[in-house]
Scaffold this motif. Structure first.
Motif, PDB file in Angstrom:
ATOM      1  N   ALA A   6       0.821  -1.216   0.000  1.00 17.45           N
ATOM      2  CA  ALA A   6       0.000   0.000   0.000  1.00 17.45           C
ATOM      3  C   ALA A   6       0.855   1.266   0.000  1.00 17.45           C
ATOM      4  CB  ALA A   6      -0.893   0.002   1.237  1.00 17.45           C
ATOM      5  N   GLY A   7       0.368   2.281  -0.694  1.00 19.25           N
ATOM      6  CA  GLY A   7       0.964   3.606  -0.649  1.00 19.25           C
ATOM      7  C   GLY A   7       2.370   3.718  -1.185  1.00 19.25           C
ATOM      8  N   ASN A   8       2.718   2.857  -2.127  1.00 21.86           N
ATOM      9  CA  ASN A   8       4.055   2.868  -2.712  1.00 21.86           C
ATOM     10  C   ASN A   8       4.067   3.585  -4.055  1.00 21.86           C
ATOM     11  OD1 ASN A   8       5.419   0.853  -0.822  1.00 21.86           O
ATOM     12  ND2 ASN A   8       3.641  -0.291  -1.503  1.00 21.86           N
ATOM     13  N   THR A   9       5.226   4.072  -4.451  1.00 18.68           N
ATOM     14  CA  THR A   9       5.457   4.546  -5.813  1.00 18.68           C
ATOM     15  C   THR A   9       6.317   3.483  -6.474  1.00 18.68           C
ATOM     16  OG1 THR A   9       5.375   6.851  -5.108  1.00 18.68           O
ATOM     17  CG2 THR A   9       6.428   6.380  -7.240  1.00 18.68           C
ATOM     18  N   ILE A  10       5.764   2.837  -7.508  1.00 16.37           N
ATOM     19  CA  ILE A  10       6.454   1.725  -8.175  1.00 16.37           C
ATOM     20  C   ILE A  10       6.527   2.044  -9.665  1.00 16.37           C
ATOM     21  CG2 ILE A  10       6.425  -0.753  -8.626  1.00 16.37           C
ATOM     22  CD1 ILE A  10       4.719  -1.051  -6.062  1.00 16.37           C
ATOM     23  N   ALA A  11       7.741   2.151 -10.206  1.00 14.05           N
ATOM     24  CA  ALA A  11       7.881   2.586 -11.600  1.00 14.05           C
ATOM     25  C   ALA A  11       9.141   2.019 -12.246  1.00 14.05           C
ATOM     26  CB  ALA A  11       7.933   4.106 -11.655  1.00 14.05           C
ATOM     27  N   ASN A  12       9.082   1.878 -13.568  1.00  9.82           N
ATOM     28  CA  ASN A  12      10.242   1.562 -14.407  1.00  9.82           C
ATOM     29  C   ASN A  12      10.965   0.268 -14.031  1.00  9.82           C
ATOM     30  OD1 ASN A  12       9.884   3.988 -15.867  1.00  9.82           O
ATOM     31  ND2 ASN A  12      10.967   5.096 -14.278  1.00  9.82           N
ATOM     32  N   ASN A  13      10.202  -0.758 -13.691  1.00 14.83           N
ATOM     33  CA  ASN A  13      10.792  -2.061 -13.418  1.00 14.83           C
ATOM     34  C   ASN A  13      10.744  -2.903 -14.684  1.00 14.83           C
ATOM     35  OD1 ASN A  13      11.327  -1.980 -10.402  1.00 14.83           O
ATOM     36  ND2 ASN A  13       9.233  -1.229 -10.532  1.00 14.83           N
ATOM     37  N   GLY A  14      11.573  -3.934 -14.764  1.00 11.05           N
ATOM     38  CA  GLY A  14      11.707  -4.733 -15.978  1.00 11.05           C
ATOM     39  C   GLY A  14      10.478  -5.540 -16.352  1.00 11.05           C
ATOM     40  N   ARG A  15       9.677  -5.929 -15.369  1.00 15.08           N
ATOM     41  CA  ARG A  15       8.464  -6.702 -15.634  1.00 15.08           C
ATOM     42  C   ARG A  15       7.265  -5.951 -15.062  1.00 15.08           C
ATOM     43  NH1 ARG A  15       8.455 -12.919 -15.608  1.00 15.08           N
ATOM     44  NH2 ARG A  15       6.617 -12.312 -14.494  1.00 15.08           N
ATOM     45  N   PHE A  16       6.602  -6.531 -14.090  1.00 16.50           N
ATOM     46  CA  PHE A  16       5.411  -5.920 -13.512  1.00 16.50           C
ATOM     47  C   PHE A  16       5.782  -5.012 -12.339  1.00 16.50           C
ATOM     48  CE2 PHE A  16       4.110 -10.101 -15.140  1.00 16.50           C
ATOM     49  CZ  PHE A  16       3.169  -9.689 -16.079  1.00 16.50           C
ATOM     50  N   GLY A  17       4.934  -4.034 -12.081  1.00 18.04           N
ATOM     51  CA  GLY A  17       5.105  -3.237 -10.871  1.00 18.04           C
ATOM     52  C   GLY A  17       4.874  -4.121  -9.656  1.00 18.04           C
TER      53      GLY A  17
END
Length: 82
Positions: free
Chosen positions: A62-73
């Protein structure tokens, strides 16, 4: 950050540039235990998933910033997540 068959808490962290997953939470071999909380984190630029929850693990993401990863967030496989 990896937890297998354990309960982990990752709160207000910056996780970046990992070769594979930023955070990986696995259940135990029987799929009964294991889980954790990933909250308020910046998770970016990892080689695979930002957050992986699998193998019977239980988790709150919860409440995370998840970006620009190689597969899924966030990838959920055979688990329970919120």
């Amino acid at each position: 950050v990896v937890g297998e068959g354990a309960t982990i808490s990752v709160v207000r962290c910056r996780i970046h540039d990992c070769k594979t997953h930023g955070v990986a939470i696995y259940g135990d071999l029987l799929g009964e235990f294991g889980g954790g909380t990933v909250e308020g984190c910046d998770i970016a630029d990892n080689g695979q998933d930002g957050v992986l929850l699998r193998g019977g693990a239980r988790g709150v993401i919860a409440g995370n910033t998840i970006a620009n990863n190689g597969r899924f967030g966030i990838e959920l496989v055979d688990c329970t997540g919120e």
